[in-house]
Design a protein around this motif. Structure first.
Motif, PDB file in Angstrom:
ATOM      1  N   GLY A 297       1.379  -1.629  -0.379  1.00 55.95           N
ATOM      2  CA  GLY A 297      -0.106   0.321  -0.234  1.00 55.95           C
ATOM      3  C   GLY A 297       0.450   1.458  -0.291  1.00 55.95           C
ATOM      4  N   GLY A 298       2.107   1.764  -0.249  1.00 58.77           N
ATOM      5  CA  GLY A 298       3.266   2.236  -0.038  1.00 58.77           C
ATOM      6  C   GLY A 298       3.520   3.065   1.311  1.00 58.77           C
ATOM      7  N   THR A 299       3.027   2.051   2.648  1.00 57.38           N
ATOM      8  CA  THR A 299       3.089   2.635   4.141  1.00 57.38           C
ATOM      9  C   THR A 299       4.166   1.555   5.029  1.00 57.38           C
ATOM     10  OG1 THR A 299       1.331   2.287   5.112  1.00 57.38           O
ATOM     11  CG2 THR A 299       2.164   4.381   4.164  1.00 57.38           C
ATOM     12  N   GLU A 300       4.379   0.500   3.544  1.00 57.93           N
ATOM     13  CA  GLU A 300       5.177  -1.070   4.424  1.00 57.93           C
ATOM     14  C   GLU A 300       6.118  -0.666   5.610  1.00 57.93           C
ATOM     15  OE1 GLU A 300       1.639  -1.921   2.319  1.00 57.93           O
ATOM     16  OE2 GLU A 300       3.425  -0.981   2.246  1.00 57.93           O
ATOM     17  N   SER A 301       6.519  -1.605   6.167  1.00 61.73           N
ATOM     18  CA  SER A 301       8.207  -1.337   6.271  1.00 61.73           C
ATOM     19  C   SER A 301       9.043  -2.603   6.913  1.00 61.73           C
ATOM     20  CB  SER A 301       8.477  -0.159   7.699  1.00 61.73           C
ATOM     21  OG  SER A 301       7.661   1.527   7.119  1.00 61.73           O
ATOM     22  N   PHE A 331      24.708   8.146   8.269  1.00 63.06           N
ATOM     23  CA  PHE A 331      24.709   5.960   8.462  1.00 63.06           C
ATOM     24  C   PHE A 331      22.964   6.410   7.683  1.00 63.06           C
ATOM     25  CE2 PHE A 331      21.996   2.489  10.472  1.00 63.06           C
ATOM     26  CZ  PHE A 331      22.699   2.172   9.666  1.00 63.06           C
ATOM     27  N   LYS A 332      22.391   5.604   6.959  1.00 63.69           N
ATOM     28  CA  LYS A 332      21.033   5.364   6.451  1.00 63.69           C
ATOM     29  C   LYS A 332      21.055   4.366   6.162  1.00 63.69           C
ATOM     30  CE  LYS A 332      22.982   8.077   2.612  1.00 63.69           C
ATOM     31  NZ  LYS A 332      21.803   9.200   1.840  1.00 63.69           N
ATOM     32  N   PRO A 333      19.291   3.773   5.915  1.00 61.19           N
ATOM     33  CA  PRO A 333      19.202   2.789   5.201  1.00 61.19           C
ATOM     34  C   PRO A 333      20.114   2.520   3.512  1.00 61.19           C
ATOM     35  CG  PRO A 333      17.002   3.657   6.368  1.00 61.19           C
ATOM     36  CD  PRO A 333      18.641   4.627   6.171  1.00 61.19           C
ATOM     37  N   ASP A 334      20.121   3.458   3.258  1.00 62.83           N
ATOM     38  CA  ASP A 334      20.957   3.483   1.813  1.00 62.83           C
ATOM     39  C   ASP A 334      22.069   2.912   1.786  1.00 62.83           C
ATOM     40  OD1 ASP A 334      19.164   5.419   2.042  1.00 62.83           O
ATOM     41  OD2 ASP A 334      19.413   6.572   0.290  1.00 62.83           O
ATOM     42  N   ASN A 335      22.828   2.729   3.031  1.00 60.30           N
ATOM     43  CA  ASN A 335      24.242   2.579   3.419  1.00 60.30           C
ATOM     44  C   ASN A 335      24.963   1.369   3.872  1.00 60.30           C
ATOM     45  OD1 ASN A 335      24.651   4.898   1.939  1.00 60.30           O
ATOM     46  ND2 ASN A 335      25.406   6.097   3.670  1.00 60.30           N
ATOM     47  N   VAL A 336      23.923  -0.067   3.624  1.00 53.76           N
ATOM     48  CA  VAL A 336      23.582  -1.043   3.789  1.00 53.76           C
ATOM     49  C   VAL A 336      23.572  -1.837   3.179  1.00 53.76           C
ATOM     50  CG1 VAL A 336      22.988  -2.740   6.270  1.00 53.76           C
ATOM     51  CG2 VAL A 336      23.043   0.119   6.510  1.00 53.76           C
ATOM     52  N   ALA A 391      13.966   4.356  12.808  1.00 58.80           N
ATOM     53  CA  ALA A 391      12.648   4.288  13.342  1.00 58.80           C
ATOM     54  C   ALA A 391      12.213   4.813  11.237  1.00 58.80           C
ATOM     55  CB  ALA A 391      12.355   5.974  13.359  1.00 58.80           C
ATOM     56  N   VAL A 392      13.634   5.146  10.347  1.00 57.52           N
ATOM     57  CA  VAL A 392      12.185   4.173   9.108  1.00 57.52           C
ATOM     58  C   VAL A 392      12.565   3.284   8.646  1.00 57.52           C
ATOM     59  CG1 VAL A 392      13.486   5.479   6.796  1.00 57.52           C
ATOM     60  CG2 VAL A 392      13.649   6.875   8.541  1.00 57.52           C
ATOM     61  N   SER A 394      11.318   1.189  10.715  1.00 52.62           N
ATOM     62  CA  SER A 394       9.972  -0.096  11.112  1.00 52.62           C
ATOM     63  C   SER A 394       8.646   0.389  10.966  1.00 52.62           C
ATOM     64  CB  SER A 394      10.904  -0.246  12.730  1.00 52.62           C
ATOM     65  OG  SER A 394      10.888   1.477  13.129  1.00 52.62           O
ATOM     66  N   PHE A 395       8.820   1.995  10.388  1.00 54.85           N
ATOM     67  CA  PHE A 395       7.698   2.129  10.297  1.00 54.85           C
ATOM     68  C   PHE A 395       7.747   3.356   9.492  1.00 54.85           C
ATOM     69  CE2 PHE A 395       9.188   4.084  14.829  1.00 54.85           C
ATOM     70  CZ  PHE A 395       8.726   5.479  14.671  1.00 54.85           C
ATOM     71  N   SER A 396       6.390   3.652   8.626  1.00 49.73           N
ATOM     72  CA  SER A 396       6.436   4.744   7.650  1.00 49.73           C
ATOM     73  C   SER A 396       6.043   6.136   8.516  1.00 49.73           C
ATOM     74  CB  SER A 396       5.445   4.858   6.521  1.00 49.73           C
ATOM     75  OG  SER A 396       5.466   5.453   5.712  1.00 49.73           O
ATOM     76  N   PHE A 397       6.583   6.668   8.435  1.00 46.26           N
ATOM     77  CA  PHE A 397       6.402   8.714   8.957  1.00 46.26           C
ATOM     78  C   PHE A 397       7.626   9.718   7.960  1.00 46.26           C
ATOM     79  CE2 PHE A 397      10.455   7.933  10.863  1.00 46.26           C
ATOM     80  CZ  PHE A 397      10.662   8.766  11.380  1.00 46.26           C
ATOM     81  N   ASP A 398       7.089  11.044   8.064  1.00 43.84           N
ATOM     82  CA  ASP A 398       7.908  11.786   6.997  1.00 43.84           C
ATOM     83  C   ASP A 398       8.886  12.146   7.789  1.00 43.84           C
ATOM     84  OD1 ASP A 398       8.135  14.303   5.634  1.00 43.84           O
ATOM     85  OD2 ASP A 398       6.527  14.834   5.669  1.00 43.84           O
ATOM     86  N   PHE A 399      10.388  11.965   7.401  1.00 43.02           N
ATOM     87  CA  PHE A 399      11.223  12.256   8.388  1.00 43.02           C
ATOM     88  C   PHE A 399      12.214  13.135   7.630  1.00 43.02           C
ATOM     89  CE2 PHE A 399      12.681   8.850   4.775  1.00 43.02           C
ATOM     90  CZ  PHE A 399      13.792   9.192   4.497  1.00 43.02           C
ATOM     91  N   ARG A 400      11.431  13.415   6.541  1.00 42.12           N
ATOM     92  CA  ARG A 400      12.350  14.941   5.837  1.00 42.12           C
ATOM     93  C   ARG A 400      11.914  16.147   6.880  1.00 42.12           C
ATOM     94  NH1 ARG A 400      16.329  13.045   2.671  1.00 42.12           N
ATOM     95  NH2 ARG A 400      15.699  10.860   1.616  1.00 42.12           N
TER      96      ARG A 400
END
Length: 798
Positions: A297-301, A331-336, A391-392, A394-400
């Motif tokens: 649905g676009g909000t899965e984590s 550190f961020k999900p992109d770099n793992v 946090a990014v 494990s759940f969807s939120f507007d972190f930016r």
């Protein structure tokens, strides 16, 4: 036609907005650019604009509204390396200390952590197949327009206009800085006589990333990383730093560097530096999340346990970097990347030395700590990025934007409401005040492992016990026989472990045993007064019931610590241990509300520990908040069955709430290997026979009493205890039979070998009373029991 505004260019601006000679992009809304002078264009490339794509104490954060959705620090490639700097302002040293969870040091630990199994051996993480390198090559390597920004001023470049695609090379319309997003290597090119390029894999903040074959070493796959914008002095400096740092880094969870080479650009002849790194063929955590959301649905984590497992695997790598004096910074999900069952930390492009006050600071919007622009990077800011990334994941939120420096509340995010310890962990990890965050990657991993145990236990109801390095086990079980007295419970709760590094640790090993009064005397006569000696004195005073004296000692201790926190005889003002003892003292004084406030503070600092939750449950029960008491008791008991006080506490509050079946079920989970197993079974028997709880579980009263009888028959008890419990069970049945309960068709026909009738129950009671009389300690007790036997025996005809 409009004349090109770039100094020295005699071209004209075509209808699509680009110069037909130099390629500068001229915004239609800025006609004044046609008169821009060479001097003013040159001025645009100054520090006021370069500060927008990096951060530093003089420039403010690099994550302002003018930076666009990406910056140079936002490397998106799967393979990268480090850059330098930890700027904290002119003449200042970088800050590396945070709140001390142990109170033993205010400075971050720089010890290297050993590599553990993925998920601390607790989580089965899906394997990610090794990806064929050739399948990863891009067929049409191009930087999306949405990610094209000027490296000098941060403004948009290379965008579409009037139906025409944006240019991949040209000059920024705002500052005139040259940009280029075209790959500098083509398939078939050979670098250094051994690296044959196959194509592009990805593009990152600091350069294009290529796949190549190393013909000199068994045709192994390698990755080449060059510069995206070779005209950016800071980018070049970052790449140079990356080369230096990568040569020093050696960790199984960090991408390896093989070589450094130079190669002439085929078009300009310019010499370009390239880093040769190992190929990591897997999938980045960011791509995992994208795939989940693309197919949902676009909000899965990621599942929470999996996200925590990833963080636990990478934290030792960060701890290693900190141990060798480096900060990761981005550190961020992109770099793992995960390959099979192994995780690799890639893209060391933002790495800098601890104490570097000069280099540009790179980071990513939504992950970067808020103090970066003023204090600069530190161990605390690195750990902040881990909290944000977790946090990014494990759940969807507007972190930016909405939650750029904060987190959703439990009311807004169900996951945080369900797992309170996780919510408190994230809150400490991302605290705006760096001094209140975790002190080291090792400490962060320790508390996160405790949170993971709770999460897993909640998901499948299987306990995940673990030894605590912060607290002792509970000193004794409280509330197993009756409702606990607060002072008795305070003496049973866990206490902080003694710091083995304290100068008086050897003395305390012998002085903290025996009666409380003896310990108080021994500690007051200690040969040396240290932090641990004074805390152990407080503990002894609490155990002796001298709460007022313990509180005075605590206030004196924490007050003096403010003057010289480096004195080993004093306690750091941010130490949680005095707060814990303050809570115990409040319990002894009979003030559970104040005690709870202290224990809540410790829970915030140590979210992975069971002891604060057990103490909070006790306080909630004492203040009549049965729902909260049940919640915390259940969290502790479900996770670790060594905290037997939690089982008895949970059973008590469930009984008080009118749910006897659940209370009995909890008591039944006390394992038979526990020394409190029999006590739990006895409590369950009494709960099933107690008239106050009849009907609360929907069972027929006689069926419940029969269950208690079956439980009693299965226990190994001494004669006297068995006889006393048999009297209680038979008496409960007799009271029901006298009231007509024997007519209940659901009732059993026999109980403890006695016929379920008035006569049968009387005979059973008489027999057990006479057994107890034979075992009585005094004549008076024996006569009283014989009288009871005679009173209950059935009438006989003479």
């Amino acid at each position: 036609m409009t004349t090109c505004p770039r100094a020295g260019c005699d071209g004209t601006v075509e209808p699509d907005g680009f110069c037909d000679t130099c390629g500068i992009e001229v915004p239609a809304t800025l006609p004044a650019l046609t008169s821009v002078s060479a001097a003013s264009v040159s001025a645009y490339s100054g520090s006021a604009y370069t500060a927008m794509h990096r951060t530093g104490p003089d420039s403010g954060p690099a994550t302002g509204p003018d930076t666009g959705p990406a910056t140079l620090g936002q490397s998106t490639g799967a393979f990268s390396g480090p850059s330098t700097g930890a700027s904290t302002g002119p003449g200042t040293a970088p800050w590396t200390g945070t709140v001390s969870s142990s109170g033993r040091s205010r400075r971050a630990s720089t010890r290297s952590s050993g590599r553990g199994r993925l998920g601390a051996g607790l989580v089965e993480v899906p394997r990610v197949p090794y990806r064929d390198p050739k399948s990863a090559v891009l067929t049409d390597p191009e930087v999306p327009e949405a990610k094209r920004f000027c490296s000098a001023c941060g403004k948009e470049v290379g965008r579409s206009r009037e139906g025409r695609p944006g240019r991949v090379e040209g000059f920024c319309p705002q500052c005139g800085h040259h940009y280029s997003y075209t790959p500098k290597l083509e398939p078939g090119e050979v670098l250094h006589g051994q690296y044959e390029v196959l194509g592009c894999l990805a593009h990152g903040g600091l350069g294009w990333i290529y796949l190549a074959l190393d013909h000199a070493v068994s045709d192994r796959w390698v990755v080449l990383k060059g510069l995206l914008d070779s005209g950016d002095a800071d980018a070049i400096a970052a790449a140079t730093a990356e080369r230096r740092f990568l040569a020093e880094v050696e960790h199984p969870n960090i991408v390896k560097i093989h070589n450094f080479v130079q190669h002439a650009d085929r078009r300009t002849g310019e010499t370009v530096d390239y880093i040769v790194m190992e190929y990591v063929g897997g999938q980045s955590v960011k791509d995992m999340i994208k795939d989940l959301r693309g197919s949902g649905g676009g909000t899965e984590s990621l599942p929470l346990a999996q996200a925590i497992a990833y963080a636990l695997e990478i934290l030792p790598a960060l701890g290693y970097l900190h141990g060798v004096g480096l900060l990761y910074c981005d550190f961020k999900p992109d770099n793992v990347i995960q390959t099979e069952e192994q995780l690799k930390l890639i893209d060391l492009g933002a790495v800098r030395r601890i104490g570097d006050n000069r280099s540009a600071i790179y980071g990513t919007i939504g992950y970067q700590a808020p103090e970066i622009g003023t204090i600069g990077p530190s161990v605390a800011s690195d750990l902040y990025t881990v909290g944000r990334a977790l946090a990014v994941m494990s759940f969807s939120f507007d972190f930016r934007r909405k939650y750029k420096t904060g987190l959703p509340t439990p009311a807004d995010q169900p996951l945080l409401a369900r797992f309170e310890s996780y919510q408190r962990f994230l809150r400490r990890a991302t605290d705006p005040n760096p001094e209140l965050r975790f002190t080291s990657a090792e400490e962060m991993a320790e508390q996160l492992t405790g949170v993971l145990r709770e999460v897993l236990a909640a998901e499948d109801n299987n306990p995940r016990p673990g030894l605590s390095r912060q607290f002792t086990p509970e000193r004794r079980c409280f509330g197993s026989e009756q409702d606990p007295d607060l002072a008795t419970a305070a003496a049973a709760l866990p206490v902080p472990q003694v710091d083995a590094g304290d100068p008086a640790a050897g003395f305390l090993a012998t002085a903290t045993t025996g009666e409380a009064a003896e310990r108080v005397a021994a500690l007051r006569a200690a040969p040396v007064t240290t932090a641990e000696v004074r805390l152990q004195l407080v503990r002894a005073l609490v155990d002796a019931g001298q709460a007022e004296e313990a509180t005075r000692e605590l206030y004196a201790l924490t007050a003096t610590s403010m003057f010289d926190p480096d004195d080993p005889s004093l306690v750091d003002s941010d130490d949680w241990r005095p707060v814990w003892y303050r809570g115990l003292a409040a319990l002894v004084e009979g003030n559970p509300a104040d005690a709870r406030a202290a224990f809540e503070t410790v829970y915030d600092v140590l979210p992975g520990e069971a002891a604060p939750k057990l103490a909070i449950a006790l306080c909630a029960e004492a203040t009549g908040n049965l729902a909260e008491a049940a919640h915390y008791y259940e969290v502790v008991w479900r996770t670790d069955r060594s905290y037997v006080s939690a089982a008895f506490g949970l059973a008590r509050v469930l009984l008080a709430a009118g749910t006897r079946d659940r209370a009995v079920a909890v008591l039944h989970t006390v394992p038979d290997t526990s020394s409190h197993h029999v006590a739990a079974q006895v409590t369950a028997i009494r709960a099933q026979t107690d008239a106050r709880h009849r009907g609360t579980d929907g069972q027929s009263p006689l069926v419940a009493i029969s269950g208690a009888a079956d439980r009693l028959e299965a226990l190994e008890l001494d004669v006297a205890r068995r006889a006393r419990l048999s009297v209680e069970v038979l008496q409960a049945a007799f009271d029901l039979v006298a009231g007509g309960g024997a007519a209940d068709p659901a009732g059993p026909g026999e109980l403890l070998g006695c016929e379920l009738s008035d006569r049968g129950l009387r005979l059973g009671l008489e027999r057990h009373y006479r057994t107890l009389a034979r075992l009585a300690d005094t004549p008076e007790e024996r006569f009283a029991l014989v009288d009871r036997a005679n009173a209950v025996r059935p009438r006989t005809l003479v």
